[in-house]
Scaffold this motif. Structure first.
Motif, short mmCIF file in Angstrom:
data_model
loop_
_atom_site.label_atom_id
_atom_site.label_comp_id
_atom_site.label_asym_id
_atom_site.label_seq_id
_atom_site.Cartn_x
_atom_site.Cartn_y
_atom_site.Cartn_z
N GLY A 38 0.80 -1.23 0.00
CA GLY A 38 0.00 0.00 0.00
C GLY A 38 0.82 1.27 0.00
N ASP A 39 1.83 1.35 0.88
CA ASP A 39 2.69 2.53 0.93
C ASP A 39 3.95 2.17 1.72
N VAL A 40 4.85 3.12 1.84
CA VAL A 40 6.14 2.89 2.47
C VAL A 40 6.02 2.66 3.98
N SER A 47 -0.46 0.22 -4.08
CA SER A 47 -0.04 1.48 -4.70
C SER A 47 1.47 1.57 -4.91
N MET A 48 2.24 0.97 -4.02
CA MET A 48 3.70 1.14 -4.04
C MET A 48 4.38 -0.09 -4.64
N PHE A 49 5.41 0.14 -5.45
CA PHE A 49 6.17 -0.95 -6.09
C PHE A 49 7.64 -0.81 -5.74
N TRP A 65 12.09 2.27 -5.15
CA TRP A 65 10.64 2.14 -5.09
C TRP A 65 9.98 3.46 -5.47
N GLN A 66 8.72 3.36 -5.85
CA GLN A 66 7.92 4.56 -6.06
C GLN A 66 6.47 4.27 -5.73
N ASP A 67 5.79 5.33 -5.33
CA ASP A 67 4.37 5.24 -4.99
C ASP A 67 3.65 6.34 -5.76
N PRO A 68 3.12 6.04 -6.95
CA PRO A 68 2.48 7.07 -7.78
C PRO A 68 1.31 7.76 -7.08
N GLU A 70 1.08 8.76 -4.04
CA GLU A 70 1.56 9.82 -3.15
C GLU A 70 2.63 10.68 -3.81
N GLY A 71 3.07 10.28 -5.01
CA GLY A 71 4.12 11.03 -5.68
C GLY A 71 5.46 10.92 -4.98
N THR A 72 5.73 9.80 -4.32
CA THR A 72 6.97 9.63 -3.56
C THR A 72 7.80 8.49 -4.14
N HIS A 73 9.09 8.51 -3.82
CA HIS A 73 9.99 7.46 -4.27
C HIS A 73 11.20 7.48 -3.35
N GLY A 74 12.04 6.43 -3.44
CA GLY A 74 13.22 6.38 -2.59
C GLY A 74 13.93 5.05 -2.69
N ASP A 75 14.70 4.75 -1.63
CA ASP A 75 15.43 3.49 -1.58
C ASP A 75 15.02 2.72 -0.33
N LEU A 76 15.73 1.62 -0.06
CA LEU A 76 15.33 0.76 1.05
C LEU A 76 15.66 1.35 2.42
N LEU A 77 16.57 2.31 2.48
CA LEU A 77 16.78 3.02 3.75
C LEU A 77 15.52 3.80 4.12
#
Length: 354
Positions: A38-40, A47-49, A65-68, A70-77
């Motif tokens: 669903g999200d981070v 929603s999140m891949f 990863w990105q979550d269209p 919420e318009g967010t993205h990042g790494d595993l940290l």
């Protein structure tokens, strides 16, 4: 821990991307070469891949990863930080090192979620966790920053803390960074922490950090404030922390609160015993609107309202540009006569660092 070390940890986590997802995003599932959730913050959903395969760095790297929605993205940290509700970069790195030291977990489904349940991003609970990780203000880089703004009287400033490594991510930036920050506790009338305010500071303490958004708040703010001193029948209320602390250099014994914005100042909840409210005005249209709204609310509540106006843009401008003596002289004529001897600092000795 340098940014290079953090990037290396992110790459090593990417090599175990599915194991990371099974641990920290346990409400999701594998869908081809992606982990879907669903999200981070590990909410169930789709929603999140998270990429489970790919190069170690660059475009399409494993662990990105990105979550269209919420318009967010990042790494595993970022996944570790948000899913556990961790407050400092040091805690995230420690948890990442701990995870990497464990055996490979890709083949072990339903790995138990780590010990601390997540706090929703931006929530009051996340704000309280951030505050708990902070250290005292005095003798910190945040105190150095305030002294550079002419603010040397730090008595009754327990609401202010210091965090040497506070997360910052600007608009459009891929990587979370850390900067020193002054952390301010936002509380209700009973003293319960409802939110925090962060001011990011340059690494030498000489100015604010060179970032796009130098101040951010989180948690429940409406009606609440950053509080200095114990309010009884007289109180001053303003917008910004530095503005209010600057006025306290002239009025060190007067209880004051910072509502953090003009909009929040108009919604400030009045203490039951308040009889006289000094409204600390910023010299701009928003400040005028906040003053007028607060005067009307105070009148309806049977509270005397007196406006304190700066010489320049705000009282920190006055303090830095004109000096403490000019600030005291300017304030004296705006106070109720009975409050001059009660609250006004008579000389520079009353404004020493507490």
């Amino acid at each position: 821990m340098s940014r290079i070390d953090a990037a290396d940890l992110a790459q090593r986590l990417g090599q175990q991307a599915e194991a990371v997802c099974r641990t920290y995003l346990s409400n999701g599932h594998r869908q081809g070469n992606y982990w879907q959730v669903g999200d981070v913050r590990n909410t169930a959903g789709r929603s999140m891949f998270v990429r489970l395969t790919g190069p170690t760095s660059g475009k399409g790297a494993a662990g990105k990863w990105q979550d269209p929605s919420e318009g967010t993205h990042g790494d595993l940290l970022d996944v570790i930080r948000e899913s556990l509700g961790l407050s400092t970069f040091a805690d995230v790195l420690e948890e990442a090192r701990r995870f990497i030291s464990l055996p490979q977990l890709e083949s072990v489904p339903n790995t138990p979620t780590p010990k601390q349940p997540p706090a929703p991003s931006g929530s009051s609970e996340a704000a309280r966790r951030l505050l708990s990780m902070s250290s005292p203000l005095k003798r910190s880089l945040a105190a150095t920053y305030l002294r550079g703004r002419g603010i040397t009287n730090l008595r009754d400033t327990d609401a202010l803390k210091y965090l040497p490594n506070c997360y910052y991510r600007g608009q459009g930036e891929d990587q979370t960074k850390t900067w020193p920050a002054m952390i301010a506790a936002v509380t209700d009338l009973a003293g319960k922490v409802t939110g925090v305010h962060r001011t990011w500071i340059a690494r030498d303490g000489g100015s604010k950090a060179p970032v796009d958004t130098q101040r951010k708040a989180m948690g429940g703010l409406l009606g609440h404030a950053v509080r200095f001193g114990v309010t009884k029948e007289v109180m001053a209320a303003g917008e910004g922390i530095e503005t209010v602390l600057s006025l306290r250099q002239a009025l060190p014994k007067m209880p004051m609160v910072a509502a953090l914005s003009a909009g929040h100042l108009t919604a400030l909840v009045f203490p039951a015993d308040l009889r006289r409210l000094y409204i600390v005005r910023d010299n701009d249209p928003a400040g005028d609107g906040a003053r007028d709204s607060l005067v009307a609310r105070a009148f309806d509540a049977g509270i005397e309202a007196i406006t304190l106006s700066p010489m320049l843009g705000d009282f920190n401008d006055d303090l830095v540009t004109r000096g403490p003596d000019a600030l005291r002289a300017h304030i004296r004529v705006q106070l109720a006569p009975e409050d001059v001897s009660r609250f006004l600092a008579q000389d520079h000795l009353t404004c020493r660092t507490g």
